[in-house]
Design a protein around this motif. Sequence first.
Motif, PDB file in Angstrom:
ATOM      1  N   MET A   1     -26.321  83.562  32.498  1.00  7.92           N
ATOM      2  CA  MET A   1     -24.996  84.008  32.948  1.00  7.92           C
ATOM      3  C   MET A   1     -25.115  84.989  34.111  1.00  7.92           C
ATOM      4  N   ARG A   2     -26.089  85.882  34.055  1.00  9.67           N
ATOM      5  CA  ARG A   2     -26.299  86.837  35.153  1.00  9.67           C
ATOM      6  C   ARG A   2     -26.721  86.119  36.431  1.00  9.67           C
ATOM      7  N   ILE A   3     -27.557  85.111  36.292  1.00 14.87           N
ATOM      8  CA  ILE A   3     -27.981  84.337  37.472  1.00 14.87           C
ATOM      9  C   ILE A   3     -26.789  83.604  38.081  1.00 14.87           C
ATOM     10  N   PHE A   4     -25.961  82.990  37.247  1.00 11.45           N
ATOM     11  CA  PHE A   4     -24.769  82.313  37.772  1.00 11.45           C
ATOM     12  C   PHE A   4     -23.840  83.311  38.467  1.00 11.45           C
ATOM     13  N   SER A   5     -23.731  84.517  37.930  1.00 12.00           N
ATOM     14  CA  SER A   5     -22.904  85.549  38.577  1.00 12.00           C
ATOM     15  C   SER A   5     -23.486  85.914  39.941  1.00 12.00           C
ATOM     16  N   ARG A   6     -24.807  86.058  40.010  1.00 15.67           N
ATOM     17  CA  ARG A   6     -25.454  86.360  41.297  1.00 15.67           C
ATOM     18  C   ARG A   6     -25.241  85.236  42.301  1.00 15.67           C
ATOM     19  N   ILE A   7     -25.355  84.002  41.844  1.00 14.19           N
ATOM     20  CA  ILE A   7     -25.144  82.859  42.735  1.00 14.19           C
ATOM     21  C   ILE A   7     -23.715  82.869  43.259  1.00 14.19           C
ATOM     22  N   ARG A   8     -22.762  83.122  42.364  1.00 17.55           N
ATOM     23  CA  ARG A   8     -21.358  83.176  42.772  1.00 17.55           C
ATOM     24  C   ARG A   8     -21.141  84.297  43.787  1.00 17.55           C
ATOM     25  N   GLN A   9     -21.750  85.470  43.553  1.00 19.02           N
ATOM     26  CA  GLN A   9     -21.615  86.589  44.481  1.00 19.02           C
ATOM     27  C   GLN A   9     -22.220  86.249  45.833  1.00 19.02           C
ATOM     28  N   MET A  10     -23.390  85.590  45.824  1.00 18.08           N
ATOM     29  CA  MET A  10     -24.019  85.191  47.086  1.00 18.08           C
ATOM     30  C   MET A  10     -23.123  84.201  47.830  1.00 18.08           C
ATOM     31  N   SER A  11     -22.469  83.308  47.110  1.00 20.05           N
ATOM     32  CA  SER A  11     -21.562  82.350  47.737  1.00 20.05           C
ATOM     33  C   SER A  11     -20.384  83.073  48.376  1.00 20.05           C
ATOM     34  N   MET A  12     -19.846  84.079  47.663  1.00 15.17           N
ATOM     35  CA  MET A  12     -18.724  84.837  48.225  1.00 15.17           C
ATOM     36  C   MET A  12     -19.177  85.637  49.441  1.00 15.17           C
ATOM     37  N   ASP A  13     -20.357  86.258  49.355  1.00 11.31           N
ATOM     38  CA  ASP A  13     -20.891  86.999  50.496  1.00 11.31           C
ATOM     39  C   ASP A  13     -21.092  86.065  51.678  1.00 11.31           C
ATOM     40  N   ASN A  14     -21.605  84.866  51.398  1.00 21.53           N
ATOM     41  CA  ASN A  14     -21.829  83.872  52.432  1.00 21.53           C
ATOM     42  C   ASN A  14     -20.500  83.467  53.071  1.00 21.53           C
ATOM     43  N   MET A  15     -19.460  83.306  52.234  1.00 17.47           N
ATOM     44  CA  MET A  15     -18.147  82.922  52.761  1.00 17.47           C
ATOM     45  C   MET A  15     -17.595  84.038  53.654  1.00 17.47           C
ATOM     46  N   GLU A  16     -17.735  85.282  53.237  1.00 20.87           N
ATOM     47  CA  GLU A  16     -17.280  86.403  54.064  1.00 20.87           C
ATOM     48  C   GLU A  16     -18.033  86.423  55.390  1.00 20.87           C
ATOM     49  N   PHE A  17     -19.312  86.151  55.336  1.00 20.89           N
ATOM     50  CA  PHE A  17     -20.140  86.105  56.535  1.00 20.89           C
ATOM     51  C   PHE A  17     -19.656  84.994  57.470  1.00 20.89           C
ATOM     52  N   ARG A  18     -19.383  83.824  56.893  1.00 24.60           N
ATOM     53  CA  ARG A  18     -18.887  82.697  57.704  1.00 24.60           C
ATOM     54  C   ARG A  18     -17.543  83.020  58.354  1.00 24.60           C
ATOM     55  N   LEU A  19     -16.654  83.664  57.594  1.00 27.69           N
ATOM     56  CA  LEU A  19     -15.351  84.034  58.141  1.00 27.69           C
ATOM     57  C   LEU A  19     -15.515  85.027  59.287  1.00 27.69           C
ATOM     58  N   ALA A  20     -16.419  85.978  59.138  1.00 28.20           N
ATOM     59  CA  ALA A  20     -16.668  86.952  60.204  1.00 28.20           C
ATOM     60  C   ALA A  20     -17.202  86.251  61.449  1.00 28.20           C
ATOM     61  N   ILE A  21     -18.091  85.295  61.280  1.00 26.78           N
ATOM     62  CA  ILE A  21     -18.620  84.530  62.422  1.00 26.78           C
ATOM     63  C   ILE A  21     -17.505  83.746  63.102  1.00 26.78           C
ATOM     64  N   GLU A  22     -16.637  83.128  62.313  1.00 25.36           N
ATOM     65  CA  GLU A  22     -15.515  82.372  62.889  1.00 25.36           C
ATOM     66  C   GLU A  22     -14.604  83.294  63.694  1.00 25.36           C
ATOM     67  N   GLU A  23     -14.380  84.499  63.191  1.00 28.17           N
ATOM     68  CA  GLU A  23     -13.549  85.473  63.911  1.00 28.17           C
ATOM     69  C   GLU A  23     -14.191  85.839  65.238  1.00 28.17           C
ATOM     70  N   ILE A  24     -15.509  86.041  65.218  1.00 29.12           N
ATOM     71  CA  ILE A  24     -16.228  86.353  66.459  1.00 29.12           C
ATOM     72  C   ILE A  24     -16.144  85.178  67.423  1.00 29.12           C
ATOM     73  N   LYS A  25     -16.278  83.960  66.903  1.00 34.41           N
ATOM     74  CA  LYS A  25     -16.177  82.767  67.766  1.00 34.41           C
ATOM     75  C   LYS A  25     -14.820  82.704  68.452  1.00 34.41           C
ATOM     76  N   LYS A  26     -13.760  82.967  67.672  1.00 37.90           N
ATOM     77  CA  LYS A  26     -12.409  82.930  68.253  1.00 37.90           C
ATOM     78  C   LYS A  26     -12.275  83.950  69.370  1.00 37.90           C
ATOM     79  N   LYS A  27     -12.779  85.166  69.119  1.00 42.82           N
ATOM     80  CA  LYS A  27     -12.700  86.202  70.145  1.00 42.82           C
ATOM     81  C   LYS A  27     -13.506  85.805  71.369  1.00 42.82           C
TER      82      LYS A  27
END
Length: 167
Positions: A115-141
């Motif tokens: 369960m802890r590993i699945f939580s870490r994987i989920r957190q990494m996915s969310m962190d990755n999504m935030e990172f992708r959104l930040a990159i997209e924002e930079i691309k737009k600018k």
Amino acid sequence: MNSNKKKTLIGDEIIISKIYFIRDLKIMLDKDLAHLYNVNTRDLNKAVSRNIKRFPNDFMFQLTENEHKNLMFQIGTSSWGGNRKLPYAFTEQGMAMLSGILKSDWAIDVNIRIMRIFSRIRQMSMDNMEFRLAIEEIKKKTENNTKNIELVFHYLDELLEKQENQM
């Protein structure tokens, strides 16, 4: 062997290596879970069948023949030890439900780690999504800056042309 030594025998890397992606879900197979819980696959599946109401299709499902073949290909395994039935796949919710039917201290400890590993994987996915959104924002600018720079050069070219025409 005391329980602290047993825990070190199954590292997080081993658990992570047993997580597969099927039907857009992160799953673990019955045989891998049985191995981690230190029980026979047959016994794990019997315990599940005695408590089948706890395992709707979004918690546990049986692989199709194609899914099984594709998974064997991905893992690089040619044989699954003569299984007569297709394996069952457990989602994160299914594994959480297993903790209610597998009562040994070892199974509880392993389940908590899963369960802890699945939580870490989920957190990494969310962190990755935030990172992708930040990159997209930079691309737009950057795209807007590029358009503005092109516009400035266009105006400069027009000014140079006017200057040349006036000479």
